[in-house]
Design a protein around this motif. Sequence first.
Motif, PDB file in Angstrom:
ATOM      1  N   PRO A 165       0.801  -1.231   0.000  1.00 20.61           N
ATOM      2  CA  PRO A 165       0.000   0.000   0.000  1.00 20.61           C
ATOM      3  C   PRO A 165       0.830   1.276   0.000  1.00 20.61           C
ATOM      4  CG  PRO A 165      -0.959  -1.595   1.497  1.00 20.61           C
ATOM      5  CD  PRO A 165       0.333  -2.185   1.028  1.00 20.61           C
ATOM      6  N   MET A 166       1.909   1.318   0.799  1.00 22.06           N
ATOM      7  CA  MET A 166       2.710   2.540   0.889  1.00 22.06           C
ATOM      8  C   MET A 166       3.280   2.930  -0.469  1.00 22.06           C
ATOM      9  SD  MET A 166       5.911   3.455   3.404  1.00 22.06           S
ATOM     10  CE  MET A 166       7.144   2.417   2.608  1.00 22.06           C
ATOM     11  N   ASP A 220      -2.356   5.463   6.183  1.00 23.60           N
ATOM     12  CA  ASP A 220      -1.665   4.195   5.926  1.00 23.60           C
ATOM     13  C   ASP A 220      -0.567   3.963   6.944  1.00 23.60           C
ATOM     14  OD1 ASP A 220      -0.633   1.886   4.204  1.00 23.60           O
ATOM     15  OD2 ASP A 220       1.070   3.274   4.139  1.00 23.60           O
ATOM     16  N   ARG A 221       0.238   4.996   7.231  1.00 19.70           N
ATOM     17  CA  ARG A 221       1.320   4.876   8.221  1.00 19.70           C
ATOM     18  C   ARG A 221       0.748   4.671   9.629  1.00 19.70           C
ATOM     19  NH1 ARG A 221       4.775   2.425   7.018  1.00 19.70           N
ATOM     20  NH2 ARG A 221       3.186   1.763   5.560  1.00 19.70           N
ATOM     21  N   TYR A 237      -3.365  -4.475   9.808  1.00 22.30           N
ATOM     22  CA  TYR A 237      -2.925  -3.735   8.621  1.00 22.30           C
ATOM     23  C   TYR A 237      -3.339  -4.412   7.314  1.00 22.30           C
ATOM     24  CZ  TYR A 237       0.060  -1.147   5.400  1.00 22.30           C
ATOM     25  OH  TYR A 237       0.515  -0.384   4.365  1.00 22.30           O
ATOM     26  N   GLU A 238      -3.078  -5.700   7.200  1.00 27.92           N
ATOM     27  CA  GLU A 238      -3.389  -6.405   5.956  1.00 27.92           C
ATOM     28  C   GLU A 238      -4.894  -6.443   5.680  1.00 27.92           C
ATOM     29  OE1 GLU A 238      -1.622 -10.206   5.598  1.00 27.92           O
ATOM     30  OE2 GLU A 238       0.447  -9.472   5.783  1.00 27.92           O
ATOM     31  N   ARG A 239      -5.681  -6.499   6.741  1.00 23.87           N
ATOM     32  CA  ARG A 239      -7.136  -6.520   6.559  1.00 23.87           C
ATOM     33  C   ARG A 239      -7.666  -5.130   6.183  1.00 23.87           C
ATOM     34  NH1 ARG A 239     -11.193  -5.106   9.819  1.00 23.87           N
ATOM     35  NH2 ARG A 239      -9.784  -4.878  11.591  1.00 23.87           N
ATOM     36  N   ALA A 269      -9.133  -2.076  -0.853  1.00 20.59           N
ATOM     37  CA  ALA A 269      -9.290  -0.834  -0.095  1.00 20.59           C
ATOM     38  C   ALA A 269      -8.364   0.259  -0.633  1.00 20.59           C
ATOM     39  CB  ALA A 269      -9.008  -1.087   1.383  1.00 20.59           C
ATOM     40  N   CYS A 270      -7.140  -0.125  -0.984  1.00 21.75           N
ATOM     41  CA  CYS A 270      -6.177   0.856  -1.515  1.00 21.75           C
ATOM     42  C   CYS A 270      -6.651   1.426  -2.852  1.00 21.75           C
ATOM     43  CB  CYS A 270      -4.811   0.204  -1.675  1.00 21.75           C
ATOM     44  SG  CYS A 270      -4.005  -0.192  -0.109  1.00 21.75           S
TER      45      CYS A 270
END
Length: 320
Positions: free
Chosen positions: A56-57, A119-120, A130-132, A138-139
């Motif tokens: 995601p980042m 995100d951070r 985080y993964e969920r 979602a991203c």
Amino acid sequence: MSNRTTVTEFLLLGFSDIRELQILHFMVFLVIYLAALMGNLLIITVVVLDHHLHTPMYFFLMNLSILDIGSISVTVPKSMANSLMNIRSISYSGCVAQVFLFVFFVSADLVLLTVMAYDRYVAICQPLHYERVMNRRACVQMAAGVWISVFLYSVLHTGITFAISFCGGNIVDQFFCEIPQLLKLACSDTYLSETGAIAFSVCLGLSCFVFIIVSYVQIFKTVLRIPTERGRHKAFSTCLPHLTVVSLFFCTATFAYSHPTSSSASGLDLVVAVLYSVLPAVMNPIIYSMRNKEIKAALRKLIVLRLFTRNKLSDFFLWL
């Protein structure tokens, strides 16, 4: 009664009337523009090609690089062309397009930086979720939400800006079509609607700023509770590039819009405009590549792969 006239074109501010300085301005802006393009395209390329960066980042970082290319492409090429051809004019439709695109890319930058702060926050404060929370779907939805909402906002803001009547001539005291400078040309009785739009924009910017600050307060609290120094350093290092980019964005924007505006353009106004419209697009890829080990490693792999491929092709042609 105000002297209302139909404006068909605007005259932008030139950096100099001396031909040699115009050529120098063209060359300096060309170097800056190419550097911004190269840096951001490299970020996009390594994120796309290196599967280790399919997170995601880096997905949001790739979107940020696309926006940076767009924002600097709105203002710099036109200014370069004007200097090279010794002209100052931009058509009415060209000015509309420039305002729309500049508002779009800068606003999208701000909203995307806010999403990256979230995100951070999730990555450090809620690592088990985080993964969920930040899954692929979602991203994509967040990024699409940024692009669509900012597009609608830019259409509205640009429409309100050019719905006003211009009574103050057609000379824009800036090297690109900028809303505050256009408002100096507006008739006083058509100014109120744009004032409301600007107030809404300020509220939006402050909301994003407050969200980012609150996110980082929570992040710092969590990082300080990590027992090992190595763990604290690792957690903080993932936030430092984003925090630097956010600081650069808000510092240049605040400086640009908080200093007193004069009735006529000054050298300081031009310098400030260059700082907030050009500098972030150039510096963002440098900040992320210098402070991020994964980006540097991916760049090295890309360079080595390119050199290896070139050597193989050379050996093949020599063999032929």
